[in-house]
Scaffold this motif. Structure first.
Motif, PDB file in Angstrom:
ATOM      1  N   SER A   1      50.128  36.201  30.568  1.00  0.00           N
ATOM      2  CA  SER A   1      49.866  37.549  30.083  1.00  0.00           C
ATOM      3  C   SER A   1      51.169  38.265  29.734  1.00  0.00           C
ATOM      4  CB  SER A   1      49.119  38.347  31.159  1.00  0.00           C
ATOM      5  OG  SER A   1      49.106  39.717  30.832  1.00  0.00           O
ATOM      6  N   GLY A   2      51.117  39.056  28.671  1.00  0.00           N
ATOM      7  CA  GLY A   2      52.268  39.858  28.277  1.00  0.00           C
ATOM      8  C   GLY A   2      52.621  40.915  29.312  1.00  0.00           C
ATOM      9  N   GLY A   3      51.668  41.257  30.165  1.00  0.00           N
ATOM     10  CA  GLY A   3      51.931  42.227  31.225  1.00  0.00           C
ATOM     11  C   GLY A   3      53.004  41.774  32.190  1.00  0.00           C
ATOM     12  N   TRP A   4      53.194  40.462  32.308  1.00  0.00           N
ATOM     13  CA  TRP A   4      54.219  39.946  33.221  1.00  0.00           C
ATOM     14  C   TRP A   4      55.623  40.346  32.799  1.00  0.00           C
ATOM     15  CZ3 TRP A   4      53.327  38.655  37.944  1.00  0.00           C
ATOM     16  CH2 TRP A   4      52.067  38.200  38.297  1.00  0.00           C
ATOM     17  N   ASP A   5      55.796  40.717  31.536  1.00  0.00           N
ATOM     18  CA  ASP A   5      57.106  41.208  31.092  1.00  0.00           C
ATOM     19  C   ASP A   5      57.493  42.501  31.813  1.00  0.00           C
ATOM     20  OD1 ASP A   5      58.125  39.344  29.315  1.00  0.00           O
ATOM     21  OD2 ASP A   5      57.155  40.245  27.566  1.00  0.00           O
ATOM     22  N   TYR A   6      56.492  43.291  32.240  1.00  0.00           N
ATOM     23  CA  TYR A   6      56.762  44.602  32.821  1.00  0.00           C
ATOM     24  C   TYR A   6      56.520  44.670  34.326  1.00  0.00           C
ATOM     25  CZ  TYR A   6      56.874  45.649  27.923  1.00  0.00           C
ATOM     26  OH  TYR A   6      57.188  45.627  26.590  1.00  0.00           O
ATOM     27  N   VAL A   7      56.015  43.620  34.916  1.00  0.00           N
ATOM     28  CA  VAL A   7      55.823  43.603  36.370  1.00  0.00           C
ATOM     29  C   VAL A   7      57.152  43.774  37.115  1.00  0.00           C
ATOM     30  CG1 VAL A   7      55.048  42.181  38.312  1.00  0.00           C
ATOM     31  CG2 VAL A   7      53.627  42.364  36.264  1.00  0.00           C
ATOM     32  N   PRO A   8      58.274  43.196  36.638  1.00  0.00           N
ATOM     33  CA  PRO A   8      59.544  43.437  37.340  1.00  0.00           C
ATOM     34  C   PRO A   8      59.934  44.918  37.393  1.00  0.00           C
ATOM     35  CG  PRO A   8      59.784  41.642  35.770  1.00  0.00           C
ATOM     36  CD  PRO A   8      58.434  42.224  35.548  1.00  0.00           C
ATOM     37  N   LEU A   9      59.592  45.673  36.356  1.00  0.00           N
ATOM     38  CA  LEU A   9      59.864  47.107  36.336  1.00  0.00           C
ATOM     39  C   LEU A   9      59.116  47.805  37.467  1.00  0.00           C
ATOM     40  CD1 LEU A   9      61.058  49.606  34.865  1.00  0.00           C
ATOM     41  CD2 LEU A   9      59.023  49.576  33.410  1.00  0.00           C
ATOM     42  N   VAL A  10      57.863  47.445  37.650  1.00  0.00           N
ATOM     43  CA  VAL A  10      57.049  48.042  38.712  1.00  0.00           C
ATOM     44  C   VAL A  10      57.567  47.605  40.090  1.00  0.00           C
ATOM     45  CG1 VAL A  10      54.721  48.208  39.690  1.00  0.00           C
ATOM     46  CG2 VAL A  10      55.036  48.164  37.200  1.00  0.00           C
ATOM     47  N   ALA A  11      57.838  46.314  40.249  1.00  0.00           N
ATOM     48  CA  ALA A  11      58.321  45.806  41.537  1.00  0.00           C
ATOM     49  C   ALA A  11      59.657  46.451  41.903  1.00  0.00           C
ATOM     50  CB  ALA A  11      58.463  44.287  41.479  1.00  0.00           C
ATOM     51  N   GLY A  12      60.561  46.550  40.943  1.00  0.00           N
ATOM     52  CA  GLY A  12      61.835  47.207  41.196  1.00  0.00           C
ATOM     53  C   GLY A  12      61.646  48.671  41.558  1.00  0.00           C
ATOM     54  N   GLY A  13      60.706  49.334  40.891  1.00  0.00           N
ATOM     55  CA  GLY A  13      60.417  50.739  41.197  1.00  0.00           C
ATOM     56  C   GLY A  13      59.892  50.925  42.609  1.00  0.00           C
ATOM     57  N   VAL A  14      59.001  50.040  43.024  1.00  0.00           N
ATOM     58  CA  VAL A  14      58.470  50.114  44.393  1.00  0.00           C
ATOM     59  C   VAL A  14      59.606  49.969  45.404  1.00  0.00           C
ATOM     60  CG1 VAL A  14      57.027  48.896  46.086  1.00  0.00           C
ATOM     61  CG2 VAL A  14      56.135  49.373  43.798  1.00  0.00           C
ATOM     62  N   LEU A  15      60.487  49.017  45.163  1.00  0.00           N
ATOM     63  CA  LEU A  15      61.606  48.802  46.089  1.00  0.00           C
ATOM     64  C   LEU A  15      62.589  49.974  46.069  1.00  0.00           C
ATOM     65  CD1 LEU A  15      62.199  45.022  45.409  1.00  0.00           C
ATOM     66  CD2 LEU A  15      61.322  46.046  47.520  1.00  0.00           C
ATOM     67  N   VAL A  16      62.862  50.533  44.904  1.00  0.00           N
ATOM     68  CA  VAL A  16      63.746  51.701  44.818  1.00  0.00           C
ATOM     69  C   VAL A  16      63.150  52.858  45.623  1.00  0.00           C
ATOM     70  CG1 VAL A  16      64.616  53.500  43.247  1.00  0.00           C
ATOM     71  CG2 VAL A  16      64.897  51.089  42.660  1.00  0.00           C
TER      72      VAL A  16
ATOM     73  N   ALA B   1      62.974  59.842  42.295  1.00  0.00           N
ATOM     74  CA  ALA B   1      62.193  60.241  41.111  1.00  0.00           C
ATOM     75  C   ALA B   1      62.253  59.149  40.046  1.00  0.00           C
ATOM     76  CB  ALA B   1      62.721  61.562  40.562  1.00  0.00           C
ATOM     77  N   PHE B   2      63.413  58.557  39.873  1.00  0.00           N
ATOM     78  CA  PHE B   2      63.555  57.474  38.901  1.00  0.00           C
ATOM     79  C   PHE B   2      62.677  56.289  39.290  1.00  0.00           C
ATOM     80  CE2 PHE B   2      65.728  53.990  36.720  1.00  0.00           C
ATOM     81  CZ  PHE B   2      65.863  54.541  35.461  1.00  0.00           C
ATOM     82  N   GLY B   3      62.647  55.934  40.587  1.00  0.00           N
ATOM     83  CA  GLY B   3      61.794  54.841  41.065  1.00  0.00           C
ATOM     84  C   GLY B   3      60.323  55.133  40.832  1.00  0.00           C
ATOM     85  N   ILE B   4      59.916  56.369  41.066  1.00  0.00           N
ATOM     86  CA  ILE B   4      58.522  56.757  40.818  1.00  0.00           C
ATOM     87  C   ILE B   4      58.217  56.626  39.330  1.00  0.00           C
ATOM     88  CG2 ILE B   4      56.922  58.717  40.833  1.00  0.00           C
ATOM     89  CD1 ILE B   4      58.321  59.581  43.496  1.00  0.00           C
ATOM     90  N   GLY B   5      59.142  57.039  38.481  1.00  0.00           N
ATOM     91  CA  GLY B   5      58.955  56.880  37.032  1.00  0.00           C
ATOM     92  C   GLY B   5      58.845  55.419  36.633  1.00  0.00           C
ATOM     93  N   MET B   6      59.654  54.571  37.272  1.00  0.00           N
ATOM     94  CA  MET B   6      59.571  53.132  36.986  1.00  0.00           C
ATOM     95  C   MET B   6      58.175  52.606  37.310  1.00  0.00           C
ATOM     96  SD  MET B   6      63.275  51.915  38.490  1.00  0.00           S
ATOM     97  CE  MET B   6      62.919  50.156  38.431  1.00  0.00           C
TER      98      MET B   6
END
Length: 186
Positions: free
Chosen positions: A131-146, A104-109
């Motif tokens: 782009s400022g969006g690159w600051d948050y891409v690691p959050l999404v990538a980590g969430g996908v892996l989680v 659930a935490f990964g899905i939230g990420m």
């Protein structure tokens, strides 16, 4: 275990290794960026503007990638106190609950990370020119892996694979620490 589960496990194991190497590389690069920043500031008296935001972005990558690796290798947070008091069957269900919470935490990420990427994609980080969006891409990538790694653990447990047997044989962390210090020779 079925051939599909074994093949998926090998693919996820390779992905885990790749992610671990990427996180380690990010840690080394961040250290180099910070060292360069210090050298330029105190020796050359001219600090480059890209080193600090670049180091922070790399830190985001290795933190979220490393956290995902921790989930796959069962180093994520959990309430171990109850595990030592329950029989083996109860431990299995507590670990399943822990994995469901991590899922659930990964899905939230992923969900909230995508929203942050979308909100900031139009802005530009002036010091990096991206782009400022690159600051948050690691959050999404980590969430996908989680999500991938917790789903793997859940599916393996439901398929009857004894993924928790090695964990059941380990002593509690407090006991392990005492055993370790008891074996120290002076």
């Amino acid at each position: 275990m079925s051939a599909t589960l074994e093949k998926t496990g090998r693919v996820l194991s390779r992905l885990n290794t790749l992610v671990l190497w990427a996180a380690g590389t990010g840690l080394v690069l961040m250290t180099i960026f910070v060292a360069w920043q210090v050298f330029c500031r105190y020796v050359l008296n001219d600090s480059p503007s890209w080193t600090e935001p670049g180091a922070v972005m790399l830190m985001s990558w290795f933190i979220f990638l490393g956290a995902a690796v921790g989930v796959r290798e069962n180093y994520h947070l959990g309430f171990d106190v109850l595990l030592y008091a329950l029989p083996k069957g109860g431990k299995k269900w507590l670990r399943m609950i822990s994995d469901l919470v991590a899922l659930a935490f990964g899905i939230g990420m992923i969900w909230y990370g995508c929203q942050l990427v979308a909100l900031t994609w139009g802005s530009v980080l002036p010091s990096l020119g991206i782009s400022g969006g690159w600051d948050y891409v690691p959050l999404v990538a980590g969430g996908v892996l989680v999500v991938l790694f917790t789903l793997e653990r859940i599916v393996l447990r439901l398929a009857g694979v004894p993924i928790d047997d090695a964990l059941d044989e380990l002593p509690p962390a407090e006991v392990a620490a005492e055993l370790d210090t008891a074996n120290v020779k002076v």
